[in-house]
Design a protein around this motif. Structure first.
Motif, short mmCIF file in Angstrom:
data_model
loop_
_atom_site.label_atom_id
_atom_site.label_comp_id
_atom_site.label_asym_id
_atom_site.label_seq_id
_atom_site.Cartn_x
_atom_site.Cartn_y
_atom_site.Cartn_z
N VAL A 29 0.85 -1.19 0.00
CA VAL A 29 0.00 0.00 0.00
C VAL A 29 0.89 1.24 0.00
N LEU A 30 0.60 2.15 -0.92
CA LEU A 30 1.36 3.39 -1.04
C LEU A 30 0.43 4.58 -0.83
N PRO A 31 0.56 5.32 0.27
CA PRO A 31 -0.26 6.52 0.47
C PRO A 31 0.31 7.68 -0.33
N LEU A 32 -0.57 8.49 -0.89
CA LEU A 32 -0.15 9.62 -1.71
C LEU A 32 -0.97 10.85 -1.35
N ASN A 33 -0.29 11.99 -1.34
CA ASN A 33 -0.91 13.29 -1.13
C ASN A 33 -0.90 13.99 -2.49
N ILE A 34 -2.06 14.09 -3.11
CA ILE A 34 -2.15 14.61 -4.48
C ILE A 34 -2.56 16.08 -4.43
N PHE A 35 -1.70 16.95 -5.02
CA PHE A 35 -2.03 18.38 -4.98
C PHE A 35 -1.75 19.09 -6.31
N GLU A 36 -0.89 18.54 -7.17
CA GLU A 36 -0.65 19.19 -8.46
C GLU A 36 -1.87 19.04 -9.35
N PRO A 37 -2.25 20.10 -10.10
CA PRO A 37 -3.46 20.03 -10.94
C PRO A 37 -3.49 18.84 -11.90
N ARG A 38 -2.35 18.51 -12.53
CA ARG A 38 -2.36 17.40 -13.49
C ARG A 38 -2.63 16.07 -12.81
N TYR A 39 -2.17 15.91 -11.57
CA TYR A 39 -2.39 14.64 -10.89
C TYR A 39 -3.73 14.62 -10.16
N LEU A 40 -4.27 15.80 -9.85
CA LEU A 40 -5.67 15.85 -9.41
C LEU A 40 -6.58 15.39 -10.55
N ALA A 41 -6.28 15.85 -11.78
CA ALA A 41 -7.06 15.41 -12.94
C ALA A 41 -6.90 13.92 -13.16
N GLY A 76 -1.25 0.13 -9.54
CA GLY A 76 -2.01 0.06 -8.30
C GLY A 76 -3.44 0.48 -8.50
N ARG A 77 -4.29 0.02 -7.59
CA ARG A 77 -5.70 0.39 -7.58
C ARG A 77 -5.96 1.30 -6.40
N ILE A 78 -6.74 2.35 -6.59
CA ILE A 78 -7.09 3.26 -5.51
C ILE A 78 -8.02 2.52 -4.55
N THR A 79 -7.55 2.27 -3.34
CA THR A 79 -8.34 1.55 -2.35
C THR A 79 -8.77 2.45 -1.19
N SER A 80 -8.29 3.68 -1.20
CA SER A 80 -8.73 4.67 -0.21
C SER A 80 -8.67 6.04 -0.86
N PHE A 81 -9.71 6.84 -0.64
CA PHE A 81 -9.78 8.16 -1.26
C PHE A 81 -10.49 9.11 -0.31
N SER A 82 -9.89 10.30 -0.11
CA SER A 82 -10.57 11.37 0.62
C SER A 82 -10.12 12.70 0.06
N GLU A 83 -10.97 13.69 0.21
CA GLU A 83 -10.70 15.03 -0.31
C GLU A 83 -10.56 15.98 0.87
N THR A 84 -9.52 16.81 0.84
CA THR A 84 -9.29 17.74 1.94
C THR A 84 -9.99 19.06 1.67
N GLY A 85 -10.04 19.88 2.70
CA GLY A 85 -10.70 21.17 2.55
C GLY A 85 -9.95 22.15 1.67
N ASP A 86 -8.65 21.90 1.43
CA ASP A 86 -7.87 22.81 0.59
C ASP A 86 -7.66 22.27 -0.82
N GLY A 87 -8.47 21.29 -1.24
CA GLY A 87 -8.45 20.84 -2.62
C GLY A 87 -7.51 19.69 -2.93
N ARG A 88 -6.87 19.13 -1.92
CA ARG A 88 -5.98 17.99 -2.15
C ARG A 88 -6.76 16.68 -2.07
#
Length: 219
Positions: A29-41, A76-88
């Motif tokens: 399992v690899l946790p990731l903090n996604i914040f760049e626009p291209r990777y948000l897309a 990998g398959r996304i097995t956990s997803f949450s959205e933060t209040g600042d758009g990440r």
């Protein structure tokens, strides 16, 4: 969620997240903090379709061009997803199988997409072979030396209780190896050879000559 019963169910074209120092092993399992626009897309597109993202390391960056990619990555398959209040997005990828990069596509998406081949890594889909007992001891001894050299400690009950694959992949992910060392661990053909590479890296960092860590049961 699309079923992935066999590797033949997986797509031949994969959206990829080039991330230096990050590798994704099967079932890890690899946790990731996604914040760049291209990777948000990229994450939005993945969540709207097959929930799959490839993790692959870039080679040294070149000016005025995206960096080349290593030949081997992990799907990998996304097995956990949450959205933060600042758009990440905070996501977790669970590794399915490694892939060989066949070529990169010319795309209109802001993120990169590649054609992949899973054939060299079909064994990833099944249960890994168990480590010989002496090799498991060598891993634990090298870990002890490594932690002592780094002035770190470990929960040894948890270490001894972990199955072989979980232990090897956790150490390969959390130990501060450089990108080339991580790539060598990813490209090891199977779990015993990955454990051998890991033992060598930890023993070297711990000040022990390669191959010297073994069933000494250091205290």
């Amino acid at each position: 969620m699309p079923p992935f019963a066999t590797p033949s169910d997986l797509p031949g074209i994969v959206r990829v997240f080039p991330l230096e120092g990050a590798v994704l092993f099967p079932r890890a399992v690899l946790p990731l903090n996604i914040f760049e626009p291209r990777y948000l897309a990229m994450t939005r597109d993945a969540m709207a379709s097959d929930q799959l993202i490839g993790i692959i390391q870039p080679k040294a960056a070149r000016e005025a061009a995206p960096p080349d990619l290593f030949a081997t990555g992990g799907l990998g398959r996304i097995t956990s997803f949450s959205e933060t209040g600042d758009g990440r997005f905070l996501i977790a990828l669970t590794g399915l199988i490694r892939f060989h990069l066949v070529g990169e596509l010319a795309v209109t998406t802001p993120y990169r997409q590649v054609k992949v081949d899973y054939q060299p890594f079909l064994a990833d889909w099944g249960e890994p072979p168990a480590l010989p007992p002496t090799q498991r001891v060598a891993v634990e001894d090298a870990l002890r030396l490594y932690l002592n050299a780094q002035d770190l400690s470990a929960d040894w009950d948890a270490v001894r209780g972990a199955d072989d694959e979980s232990l090897i992949h956790t150490l390969a992910t959390v130990c501060p190896f450089d990108p080339l060392e991580r790539q060598a661990l990813l490209e090891a053909p199977d779990l015993p050879r990955r454990a051998e590479t890991l033992t060598t890296l930890m023993a070297f960092a711990g000040g022990l000559p390669a191959g010297a860590a073994g069933p000494s049961r250091l205290q």
